[in-house]
Design an enzyme around this catalytic site. Structure first.
Site, PDB file in Angstrom:
ATOM      1  N   GLY A  31       0.822  -1.202   0.000  1.00  0.00           N
ATOM      2  CA  GLY A  31       0.000   0.000   0.000  1.00  0.00           C
ATOM      3  C   GLY A  31       0.853   1.248   0.000  1.00  0.00           C
ATOM      4  O   GLY A  31       2.090   1.182   0.005  1.00  0.00           O
ATOM      5  N   LYS A  69       3.762  -1.072 -10.044  1.00  0.00           N
ATOM      6  CA  LYS A  69       3.597   0.381  -9.950  1.00  0.00           C
ATOM      7  C   LYS A  69       4.942   1.096  -9.964  1.00  0.00           C
ATOM      8  O   LYS A  69       5.030   2.276 -10.349  1.00  0.00           O
ATOM      9  CB  LYS A  69       2.777   0.761  -8.716  1.00  0.00           C
ATOM     10  CG  LYS A  69       3.284   0.204  -7.393  1.00  0.00           C
ATOM     11  CD  LYS A  69       4.305   1.089  -6.689  1.00  0.00           C
ATOM     12  CE  LYS A  69       4.802   0.460  -5.410  1.00  0.00           C
ATOM     13  NZ  LYS A  69       5.818   1.269  -4.732  1.00  0.00           N
ATOM     14  N   SER A 111       9.641   9.450  -3.826  1.00  0.00           N
ATOM     15  CA  SER A 111       9.732   8.130  -4.437  1.00  0.00           C
ATOM     16  C   SER A 111      11.062   7.945  -5.160  1.00  0.00           C
ATOM     17  O   SER A 111      11.426   8.737  -6.030  1.00  0.00           O
ATOM     18  CB  SER A 111       8.570   7.938  -5.433  1.00  0.00           C
ATOM     19  OG  SER A 111       8.819   6.868  -6.314  1.00  0.00           O
ATOM     20  N   ARG A 112      11.783   6.882  -4.839  1.00  0.00           N
ATOM     21  CA  ARG A 112      13.043   6.591  -5.528  1.00  0.00           C
ATOM     22  C   ARG A 112      12.813   6.316  -7.006  1.00  0.00           C
ATOM     23  O   ARG A 112      13.595   6.742  -7.858  1.00  0.00           O
ATOM     24  CB  ARG A 112      13.736   5.383  -4.891  1.00  0.00           C
ATOM     25  CG  ARG A 112      14.242   5.605  -3.482  1.00  0.00           C
ATOM     26  CD  ARG A 112      15.214   4.509  -3.075  1.00  0.00           C
ATOM     27  NE  ARG A 112      14.647   3.185  -3.177  1.00  0.00           N
ATOM     28  CZ  ARG A 112      13.998   2.564  -2.207  1.00  0.00           C
ATOM     29  NH1 ARG A 112      13.799   3.179  -1.051  1.00  0.00           N
ATOM     30  NH2 ARG A 112      13.541   1.344  -2.366  1.00  0.00           N
ATOM     31  N   ASN A 113      11.746   5.580  -7.321  1.00  0.00           N
ATOM     32  CA  ASN A 113      11.475   5.252  -8.718  1.00  0.00           C
ATOM     33  C   ASN A 113      11.107   6.497  -9.518  1.00  0.00           C
ATOM     34  O   ASN A 113      11.577   6.687 -10.640  1.00  0.00           O
ATOM     35  CB  ASN A 113      10.346   4.216  -8.782  1.00  0.00           C
ATOM     36  CG  ASN A 113      10.786   2.864  -8.240  1.00  0.00           C
ATOM     37  OD1 ASN A 113      11.419   2.083  -8.927  1.00  0.00           O
ATOM     38  ND2 ASN A 113      10.444   2.595  -6.983  1.00  0.00           N
ATOM     39  N   ASP A 164      -1.236   3.098  -3.948  1.00  0.00           N
ATOM     40  CA  ASP A 164       0.206   2.903  -4.058  1.00  0.00           C
ATOM     41  C   ASP A 164       0.764   3.537  -5.331  1.00  0.00           C
ATOM     42  O   ASP A 164       1.834   4.157  -5.315  1.00  0.00           O
ATOM     43  CB  ASP A 164       0.518   1.402  -4.035  1.00  0.00           C
ATOM     44  CG  ASP A 164       1.896   1.110  -3.472  1.00  0.00           C
ATOM     45  OD1 ASP A 164       2.596   2.068  -3.082  1.00  0.00           O
ATOM     46  OD2 ASP A 164       2.275  -0.070  -3.409  1.00  0.00           O
ATOM     47  N   ALA A 214       8.591   5.227   4.289  1.00  0.00           N
ATOM     48  CA  ALA A 214       9.113   4.835   5.588  1.00  0.00           C
ATOM     49  C   ALA A 214       9.194   6.004   6.556  1.00  0.00           C
ATOM     50  O   ALA A 214       8.853   5.875   7.733  1.00  0.00           O
ATOM     51  CB  ALA A 214      10.495   4.200   5.413  1.00  0.00           C
TER      52      ALA A 214
END
Length: 330
Positions: free
Chosen positions: A133, A188, A251-253, A241, A137
């Site tokens: 979900g 995703k 977001s790293r992506n 998500d 962190a």
């Protein structure tokens, strides 16, 4: 249950250990990194992955797998591509009745297996659950409200464990769709990279919204063909998500795709990126599964061509913009 072992001392593993402790459980964290273990035990902080977050001194870190042997529940949080080696390490340590909660998102590169399938090879009798979900962190660690989905094949089990791990700021909703949670959580990340590229190219909010929407559509097509439920992709582990990962600068992506869109070379980004950008590793497995199940996933295929076969960004954008117009269906 009153003792939980968290396997993996990344940011997400550390945050899950902290929120599990807040829910009233005794917690230890296993890590392969001596530096992380020492800083958690001595400074009560994971300075490498979650700096600035104070951990309770009762949260103990260890490098000894045997210290997890008496856990009533295990939360698995390694990078997806390291899940198999983790299972090999702990195969003869955890009793068969201990629930194993998989909180890693990805598809194993080379085998195209979901994380539950990898874990099941080594733990054929243990109850397996999936946690997924919209969750960063740092937000979880800071007690910012977070809602996730916890799935098990036995809905009663996911409800029971969800209540154990939930708290005022960390709410777990039960599901029995372990396939849907894993496909949504893994794929995703691919869409998030594509979304970052769109932003980096300054193609506008319209294009970004269209990409996220069509990305979710192709993910749900694959998931449903594999046995997932469509409603899963309309919930926290689907819409929730993909929105968070695709649209947030945390977001790293997304950040990886943004750098690509702004002209950073792929090889340079791959060599300098730590921790792992899971979407880069997941794209091969997602493409293989789409071909196996005969599912059209144009965004995923385009990202595979870019990330694994050297296609240019201009080429993949042109290929997506010149696709034949169709009736919109899921």
């Amino acid at each position: 249950m009153n003792h939980v072992s968290v396997i993996g001392a990344g940011a997400w593993g550390t945050a899950l250990a902290l929120t599990t402790f807040r829910a009233g459980q005794a917690v230890n964290i296993w890590s392969i990194s001596l530096d992380k273990v020492e800083t958690i035990n001595q400074r009560h902080e994971n300075v490498y992955r979650l700096p600035g977050i104070v951990l309770d001194p009762l949260i103990h870190a260890t490098m000894d797998p045997q210290e997890t042997a008496h856990a009533d529940m295990v939360i698995l949080v390694p990078p997806a591509q390291f899940m198999r080696s983790i299972c090999e390490t702990f195969q003869n340590i955890w009793p068969s009745h201990v629930p194993l909660i998989i909180a890693s998102k990805g598809i194993e590169d080379g085998s195209d297996l979901l994380m539950s399938e990898v874990v099941r090879e080594y733990f054929p009798q243990n109850p397996i659950l999936i946690l997924s979900g919209p969750s960063f962190a740092s937000d979880v660690a800071k007690k910012l409200p977070t809602a996730l989905t916890l799935a098990a094949e036995d809905l009663t089990l996911s409800q029971k464990i969800g209540k154990i791990l939930s708290s005022k700021y960390f709410r777990l909703y039960a599901s029995d769709d372990i396939i849907g949670l894993q496909i949504g959580g893994a794929c995703k990340n691919i869409i998030a990279i594509a979304c970052g590229i769109v932003e980096g190219l300054e193609l506008g909010d319209n294009a970004r919204a269209a990409l996220v929407t069509r990305g979710l559509a192709e993910i749900s097509r694959l998931g449903c063909r594999m046995g997932a439920k469509l409603e899963t992709f309309l919930g926290l582990s689907g819409v929730g998500d993909i929105m968070l990962t695709s649209l947030s600068p945390q977001s790293r992506n997304h950040s990886f795709g943004l750098a690509l869109g702004r002209g950073s070379p792929l090889d340079s980004l791959m060599s300098n990126t730590k921790p792992l950008v899971e979407g880069v590793h997941t794209v091969s497995g997602a493409t293989s599964l789409a071909k196996k199940y005969k599912i059209d996933m144009p965004i995923t295929f385009a990202m595979h061509a870019l990330l694994k076969h050297g296609e240019t960004i201009e080429g993949i954008v042109n290929s997506l913009l010149t696709r034949p117009l169709k009736i919109e269906r899921s």
